[in-house]
Write an enzyme that holds these catalytic residues in place. Structure first.
Site, mmCIF file in Angstrom:
data_model
loop_
_atom_site.group_PDB
_atom_site.id
_atom_site.type_symbol
_atom_site.label_atom_id
_atom_site.label_comp_id
_atom_site.label_asym_id
_atom_site.label_seq_id
_atom_site.Cartn_x
_atom_site.Cartn_y
_atom_site.Cartn_z
ATOM 1 N N HIS A 1 0.853 -1.193 0.000
ATOM 2 C CA HIS A 1 0.000 0.000 0.000
ATOM 3 C C HIS A 1 0.882 1.234 0.000
ATOM 4 O O HIS A 1 2.100 1.141 0.167
ATOM 5 C CB HIS A 1 -0.970 -0.016 1.176
ATOM 6 C CG HIS A 1 -0.331 0.081 2.540
ATOM 7 N ND1 HIS A 1 0.571 -0.842 3.014
ATOM 8 C CD2 HIS A 1 -0.491 0.999 3.537
ATOM 9 C CE1 HIS A 1 0.936 -0.503 4.248
ATOM 10 N NE2 HIS A 1 0.321 0.611 4.582
ATOM 11 N N HIS B 1 1.243 3.892 1.996
ATOM 12 C CA HIS B 1 1.767 4.627 3.149
ATOM 13 C C HIS B 1 3.291 4.633 2.993
ATOM 14 O O HIS B 1 3.891 3.621 2.594
ATOM 15 C CB HIS B 1 1.351 3.958 4.469
ATOM 16 C CG HIS B 1 -0.053 4.297 4.876
ATOM 17 N ND1 HIS B 1 -0.833 3.465 5.648
ATOM 18 C CD2 HIS B 1 -0.814 5.393 4.614
ATOM 19 C CE1 HIS B 1 -2.015 4.032 5.847
ATOM 20 N NE2 HIS B 1 -2.028 5.202 5.226
ATOM 21 N N ASP C 1 5.944 4.419 4.697
ATOM 22 C CA ASP C 1 6.882 3.457 5.293
ATOM 23 C C ASP C 1 6.945 2.158 4.508
ATOM 24 O O ASP C 1 7.738 1.273 4.824
ATOM 25 C CB ASP C 1 6.542 3.185 6.768
ATOM 26 C CG ASP C 1 5.098 2.771 6.989
ATOM 27 O OD1 ASP C 1 4.211 3.300 6.299
ATOM 28 O OD2 ASP C 1 4.853 1.913 7.855
ATOM 29 N N HIS D 1 -7.184 -1.963 5.902
ATOM 30 C CA HIS D 1 -6.297 -0.923 6.431
ATOM 31 C C HIS D 1 -6.924 0.433 6.132
ATOM 32 O O HIS D 1 -8.010 0.505 5.569
ATOM 33 C CB HIS D 1 -4.909 -1.094 5.791
ATOM 34 C CG HIS D 1 -3.822 -0.338 6.458
ATOM 35 N ND1 HIS D 1 -3.711 -0.226 7.819
ATOM 36 C CD2 HIS D 1 -2.769 0.356 5.949
ATOM 37 C CE1 HIS D 1 -2.648 0.505 8.102
ATOM 38 N NE2 HIS D 1 -2.066 0.875 6.986
ATOM 39 N N ASP E 1 -0.207 -3.939 5.874
ATOM 40 C CA ASP E 1 -0.725 -3.629 7.205
ATOM 41 C C ASP E 1 -2.198 -4.018 7.252
ATOM 42 O O ASP E 1 -2.895 -3.885 6.257
ATOM 43 C CB ASP E 1 -0.618 -2.135 7.489
ATOM 44 C CG ASP E 1 0.807 -1.614 7.512
ATOM 45 O OD1 ASP E 1 1.747 -2.393 7.357
ATOM 46 O OD2 ASP E 1 0.967 -0.391 7.678
ATOM 47 N N HIS F 1 6.614 -4.900 11.772
ATOM 48 C CA HIS F 1 5.937 -3.606 11.706
ATOM 49 C C HIS F 1 5.691 -3.053 13.119
ATOM 50 O O HIS F 1 4.583 -2.595 13.456
ATOM 51 C CB HIS F 1 4.614 -3.719 10.918
ATOM 52 C CG HIS F 1 4.116 -2.405 10.403
ATOM 53 N ND1 HIS F 1 3.231 -1.625 11.100
ATOM 54 C CD2 HIS F 1 4.396 -1.706 9.273
ATOM 55 C CE1 HIS F 1 2.968 -0.523 10.414
ATOM 56 N NE2 HIS F 1 3.673 -0.561 9.290
HETATM 57 ZN ZN LIG Z 1 0.018 1.489 6.602
#
Ligand SMILES: [Zn+2]
Length: 305
Positions: free
Chosen positions: A62, A64, A66, A142, A212, A270
């Site tokens: 995804h 995001h 990180d 998520h 995530d 994570h």
């Molecule tokens: Zn995330």
């Protein structure tokens, strides 16, 4: 034949205590797959002596930061090293736009072709497949569109018992034996049964990457009987409200998924930057599922045939 997962980054949103954002190298039978590419992924590949030009497929769960902010640096290095092989990028909508914009403003034309593959929300789909390996998306819950990835080896051929092979067999008979056929004469009469000349195939191994995600039992059916499960464990139960708010999982929830899926082994990652000591995360998971380990930088998890 190889099946190794090398952990390049184990941290959640923020790098902390020497832990880097998410990234893993999955090597299956000499194919190199990069899964997520957080900041520092490139440096970590160099640190662990992994030749990044061997990576031909990069899967981004995804958008995001990180999980992908290390990608541009890696792409530029591939270009500077004069890569010519196509690079396949798998991501939800937007990554193509982000990369093309960066290339445009640096007036760069990569030395290699980038092939974008778009993932669709909620879809369980085979996105990569060759003669030995397949990769399938796992729909995750998520804050934004997010997919996990399920790596599977295809069924393997039966193994020829070389010490017991009668002389004079033809090539097509050997090929047939590997597929499970008996050796027959021209009229179809069985001369040798398959079982008398072969051993069972080696085990086909599997790995699921789930990050995530909030606690989501819907993934259990898809990953049932998995050999190795990576599941995010951003928080401990004490901080469950935070997990709910940010659509992440606790260590106990990750372990519950492993238990329900009858996974052989669970690895956790994570981790939130709020925890310096990860002992409580591991302890919490162990109470639910015993064969569990932290997926820390530099750890290599190998699956046996
Ligand atoms: Zn995330």
């Amino acid at each position: 034949m190889s099946f190794h997962i090398t952990i390049l980054g184990s941290s959640g949103a923020l790098p902390a205590y020497g832990r880097h954002p998410s990234s893993q190298l999955v090597e299956i039978q000499s194919r190199y797959f990069l899964v997520d590419c957080g900041e520092a992924a490139q440096m970590q590949l160099m640190k662990f002596d992994i030749g990044f030009q061997r990576i031909n497929h990069i899967f981004i769960s995804h958008l995001h930061g990180d999980h992908y902010l290390g990608l541009m640096g890696l792409l530029f290095s591939m270009h500077l090293h004069k890569r010519t092989t196509d690079l396949h990028l798998y991501s939800h909508r937007g990554l193509d736009e982000i990369i093309i914009t960066q290339l445009r403003y640096s007036q760069s034309v990569p030395s290699f072709k980038i092939v974008f593959h778009r993932l669709e929300e909620g879809e369980q789909k085979v996105i990569f497949e060759d003669e030995a390996v397949s990769v399938e998306t796992i729909p995750l819950h998520h804050k934004i569109r997010c997919s996990g990835f399920l790596f599977r080896e295809k069924p393997k051929p039966r193994r020829i018992d070389k010490d017991n092979l009668p002389p004079g067999l033809l090539i097509h008979q050997i090929v047939g034996l590997k597929k499970g056929d008996d050796v027959t004469d021209e009229y179809g009469n069985v001369l040798h049964t398959n079982e008398s000349l072969t051993f069972p195939p080696r085990k086909s191994r599997s790995y699921a990457y789930c990050s995530d995600t909030s606690f989501n039992e819907q993934i259990v059916d898809q990953i049932k009987g998995i050999d190795l499960l990576y599941h995010e464990a951003t928080f401990i139960t004490e901080d469950e409200s935070k997990a709910r708010e940010t659509k992440h999982s606790t260590a106990a929830q990750a372990a519950t998924i492993a238990l329900k899926a009858q996974a052989s082994k669970l690895i956790l990652g994570h981790f939130s930057a709020r925890y310096r000591d990860l002992g409580p995360i591991l302890d919490e998971a162990k109470k639910v599922f015993t064969n569990v380990q932290l997926a820390l930088e530099g750890e290599v998890f190998s699956l046996q045939e």
